[in-house]
Scaffold this motif. Structure first.
Motif, PDB file in Angstrom:
ATOM      1  N   PHE A  44      -0.328 -13.800  -2.244  1.00  0.00           N
ATOM      2  CA  PHE A  44      -1.599 -13.266  -1.738  1.00  0.00           C
ATOM      3  C   PHE A  44      -1.448 -12.652  -0.353  1.00  0.00           C
ATOM      4  N   ALA A  45      -2.198 -11.592  -0.110  1.00  0.00           N
ATOM      5  CA  ALA A  45      -2.345 -11.012   1.228  1.00  0.00           C
ATOM      6  C   ALA A  45      -3.776 -10.469   1.292  1.00  0.00           C
ATOM      7  N   TYR A  46      -4.143  -9.896   2.429  1.00  0.00           N
ATOM      8  CA  TYR A  46      -5.503  -9.362   2.580  1.00  0.00           C
ATOM      9  C   TYR A  46      -5.813  -8.378   1.446  1.00  0.00           C
ATOM     10  N   ARG A  47      -6.791  -8.714   0.621  1.00  0.00           N
ATOM     11  CA  ARG A  47      -7.226  -7.912  -0.532  1.00  0.00           C
ATOM     12  C   ARG A  47      -6.049  -7.478  -1.417  1.00  0.00           C
ATOM     13  N   ASP A  48      -5.087  -8.386  -1.595  1.00  0.00           N
ATOM     14  CA  ASP A  48      -3.875  -8.021  -2.338  1.00  0.00           C
ATOM     15  C   ASP A  48      -3.237  -9.270  -2.953  1.00  0.00           C
ATOM     16  N   SER A  49      -2.463  -9.046  -4.020  1.00  0.00           N
ATOM     17  CA  SER A  49      -1.746 -10.137  -4.691  1.00  0.00           C
ATOM     18  C   SER A  49      -0.677  -9.538  -5.594  1.00  0.00           C
ATOM     19  N   GLY A 103      -4.638  -9.469  12.609  1.00  0.00           N
ATOM     20  CA  GLY A 103      -4.149  -9.087  11.281  1.00  0.00           C
ATOM     21  C   GLY A 103      -3.568 -10.287  10.561  1.00  0.00           C
ATOM     22  N   ASN A 104      -2.570 -10.072   9.703  1.00  0.00           N
ATOM     23  CA  ASN A 104      -1.959 -11.191   8.982  1.00  0.00           C
ATOM     24  C   ASN A 104      -1.140 -12.075   9.915  1.00  0.00           C
ATOM     25  N   ILE A 113      -4.989  -2.123   8.639  1.00  0.00           N
ATOM     26  CA  ILE A 113      -4.154  -3.014   9.446  1.00  0.00           C
ATOM     27  C   ILE A 113      -3.100  -2.178  10.157  1.00  0.00           C
ATOM     28  N   LEU A 114      -3.067  -2.294  11.490  1.00  0.00           N
ATOM     29  CA  LEU A 114      -2.161  -1.474  12.306  1.00  0.00           C
ATOM     30  C   LEU A 114      -1.280  -2.368  13.181  1.00  0.00           C
TER      31      LEU A 114
END
Ligand code: EPU
Length: 348
Positions: A165-170, A270-271, A249-250
């Protein structure tokens, strides 16, 4: 024996996407029990061709028709599969409506999902884009995801780490053709660790007359519902898919340079420490798009990140508007926006 699936040729998908745009699929396969999947995936149509797994249709934009089969899982069971009196594992089938699950868990005295109240869509879709809101992401509560692997025709149980999993992601979003999510197990608790930091949540609870010191999980859900109802248009009334763009994300240094030039730009962690997340809504708002309308494709008047269908927009018209919004943000701020929903039938 009653059949556990139904095949519909040349199916209309207009009522199956929350943008409410017209689209068709050469074959729609409605499955009420995931146990039918090994048999169904023995057929070439599902095994080899393009496949779209459709949940509530709340995170996709049909810019064209579906190319191959569309699979909709309608399985509906929710149960507690482990319980030590303090922590419990709740298992929900992919077809369960997300908000119904949130209410079910809170009704059983189990906390964890309260900040994710009222998100449209199904349980099966939740891990795919790692849904998140008001300081919580669904990965925080996911114990395991049950997923049917297309190539091996086997059911796998992936723990949260394996889901990447990551921000709005998998993993499921990155490899969309590999798995069909059939159920999700959630690790929940009877003694909640409530997350109340997200901007506006504490104020909402205070406006409800609730003392932060003794707040219950169900009251947090109620506050989230009130904020969402105020800010986000109801897809049943005005077609939309929630946030249309991800918050970009920057690298931290780039975000700081931008913030120095635009002191009001909201910047979040960010992450990790090396990255920052910017508010896409703010960037779009600054470019003057909020409430904008081109025919029936528009930007919500209540939130700059939400694209809407005022009635008869096509997916292509909404995509065209989204591209122009992204181009203007790129030109003014030098920041690339990416869509959050999956775009079907066109390249971003
Ligand atoms: N803002 C504006 N203009 C607007 C709206 C917001 O400038 O029209 C600014 C405000 O400064 C505000 C900031 O943007 O403080 C953040 O706004 P908001 O709290 O509404 O959050 P968001 O970053 O726009 C994200 C999620 C939402 C989720 C909310 C609340 C993404 C892409 N979106 O939106 O999720 O509900 O936080 O946690 O991460 C979705 O994914 O579909 C979705 C609705």
């Amino acid at each position: 024996m009653t059949s556990t699936y139904r095949l519909i040729e040349n199916a209309r998908l207009d009522g199956r996407n929350t943008f409410g745009v017209p689209a068709r699929a050469p074959m729609l396969v409605e499955v009420s029990d995931a146990a039918a999947l090994p048999e169904l995936f023995g057929y070439a149509l599902l095994r080899d061709g393009p496949l779209l797994v459709l949940g509530g249709g709340s995170n996709l934009l049909f810019a064209g028709d579906a190319e191959g089969a569309v699979l909709a899982l309608g399985s509906q069971k929710i149960s507690i599969i482990e319980d030590d009196g303090e922590h419990a594992i709740v298992r929900a089938d992919a077809g369960v409506e997300w908000h119904a699950l949130v209410l079910w868990t809170l009704g059983h005295g189990l906390a964890g999902l309260e900040n994710l109240a009222l998100i449209p869509g199904t349980v099966g879709a939740a891990p795919i884009q790692n849904i998140g809101a008001y300081g919580t992401e669904v990965r925080d509560c996911i114990h395991r995801v049950e997923a049917f692997e297309r190539s091996s025709r086997e059911l796998h149980r992936l723990d949260a780490t394996a889901c990447a999993f990551a921000y709005r992601d998998s993993l499921f979003k990155r490899e969309p053709d590999r798995y069909v999510v059939t159920a999700v197990e959630f690790a929940l608790s009877r003694t909640p660790t409530l997350k109340l930091d997200y901007a506006g949540l504490g104020d909402e609870l205070a406006a409800m007359g609730i003392d932060i010191g003794s707040v219950r999980a169900s009251q947090v859900a109620e506050a989230v519902i009130r904020i969402r109802q105020r800010k986000l248009p109801d897809p049943a009334v005005l077609g939309n898919a929630g946030s249309f763009f991800k918050n970009p994300i920057l690298p931290a240094a780039q975000a700081e340079t931008l913030q120095a030039a635009h002191p009001k730009l909201p910047v979040f962690r960010g992450n990790d420490d090396t990255t920052r997340k910017l508010s896409a809504a703010w960037l779009i708002d600054q470019c003057g798009w909020k409430g904008h309308r081109d025919g029936d494709a528009g930007v919500a008047a209540s939130h700059a990140l939400v694209l809407v269908n005022h009635g008869h927009a096509t997916g292509m018209q909404i995509l065209d508007l989204a591209r122009r919004i992204a181009a203007s943000v790129q030109e003014r701020f030098g920041v690339a926006l990416e869509p959050e929903p999956r775009v079907i039938g066109a390249q971003w």
